[in-house]
Scaffold this active site. Sequence first.
Site, short mmCIF file in Angstrom:
data_model
loop_
_atom_site.label_atom_id
_atom_site.label_comp_id
_atom_site.label_asym_id
_atom_site.label_seq_id
_atom_site.Cartn_x
_atom_site.Cartn_y
_atom_site.Cartn_z
N ASP A 185 66.75 73.18 79.82
CA ASP A 185 65.78 73.99 80.55
C ASP A 185 66.46 75.15 81.26
O ASP A 185 67.67 75.13 81.49
CB ASP A 185 65.07 73.13 81.61
CG ASP A 185 63.81 72.46 81.08
OD1 ASP A 185 63.43 72.77 79.94
OD2 ASP A 185 63.23 71.64 81.80
N LYS A 207 61.62 77.76 80.25
CA LYS A 207 60.33 78.39 80.54
C LYS A 207 60.44 79.16 81.84
O LYS A 207 61.21 78.81 82.73
CB LYS A 207 59.24 77.32 80.69
CG LYS A 207 59.10 76.37 79.51
CD LYS A 207 58.16 75.22 79.84
CE LYS A 207 58.08 74.21 78.71
NZ LYS A 207 57.23 73.05 79.05
#
Length: 386
Positions: A185, A207
């Site tokens: 991530d 993200k």
Amino acid sequence: MSLHRLDLTGRPVLLLGGGPGAERRCRELLDEGARVRVVAAHACEGLRDLAEQHSTVTWERRDVVRADLTDVWLVSIQDADAARDAAVREWCAADRIWCEGVDARAVESVDVDGYAVAVDGPRPDLAQQVRSRLVTALQEGEVALPPRRAGEGRVVLVGGGPGSPDLLTLRARRELARADVVVTDRLAPTDVLRELAHEVEVVDVGKTPYHHPIPQPEINRILVERAQRGQYVVRLKGGDPFVLGRGGEELLACREAGVEVDVVPGVTSALAAPAAANIPVTHRGTATGFLVVSGHDELETSVLAQWPGTILVLMGMSRLHELTSRLLRDGRDPQTAAAVVHRAWTPRQRVVRGTLADIAERVTAAGVANPSVIVIGDVATVLDEA
């Protein structure tokens, strides 16, 4: 031919050593009914407790002498000391006394991830120190061993903590050292990826707020597909996988596909970020509980306004003005302390403090955005006032 154990019921046993190994052997001797006399300059807490709790165990705080073998039926050596042990074994041989225990010349091994780790050398004490340091390095993931695998691959959901590599757990580092593939991530401690072996593949599925170039179903597919290839897949996530991290969705996707999956918890930023700013989320006389909420979701501010404890908001910076306005509208005291902790535990950490009435304006003036944790409650200043 049948073999029989020595019957130690009521027998006097001399136990040499005061460490955990001596404690384990002492418990075994008690179970066998022996009367145990421990002779050691130092004894661990567990061994001292046994001496206090059992009338058949005594501890003499000193080094062993020849006279200690008088009327002894068995000598048990549990802490290796080459010079002492050689003398004791000679005494036992001369007096025809049973002798058992560790041998300073023996090479002992420790199991790490299915491997037996042992170190030999002319100095047993130094070899033991080297083995201890090697085992620590392996357990902390500083040294990687080829994983012992059989059959299909697996997925491990690893919580990476709030961002600093030194806040990764030991288990997290071990899993990273075993990985074939790391799916990471944006908010994971990506600096640790530089420590991986060159053949480890890194897949970035990061993200940003309201921008998900790789949607969650695709991430799930990547995890499952790589594991089905027989690879060891580490899903490295910021914070904790099960605290607003969609780890539950990834676990379900793996289970539905028949893929083995484990979870390694991490230090959630909900608690770590306030700690980085010396803000306790609970404090006696100030707050006895806390709520963790997602700023992405619709919030019931009428309920939050009445909550007597601390409110922790993750992923809420884009709605900070809206959130504070609604809390004020629903009756929360405008003078309630508030703080925003930006990029906690990194060199770029910043903290903005204020009240519910002005924290949004202060944050805007300071130019602070995501990633940040919002703290609402009197704990935000309780240590400053102490």
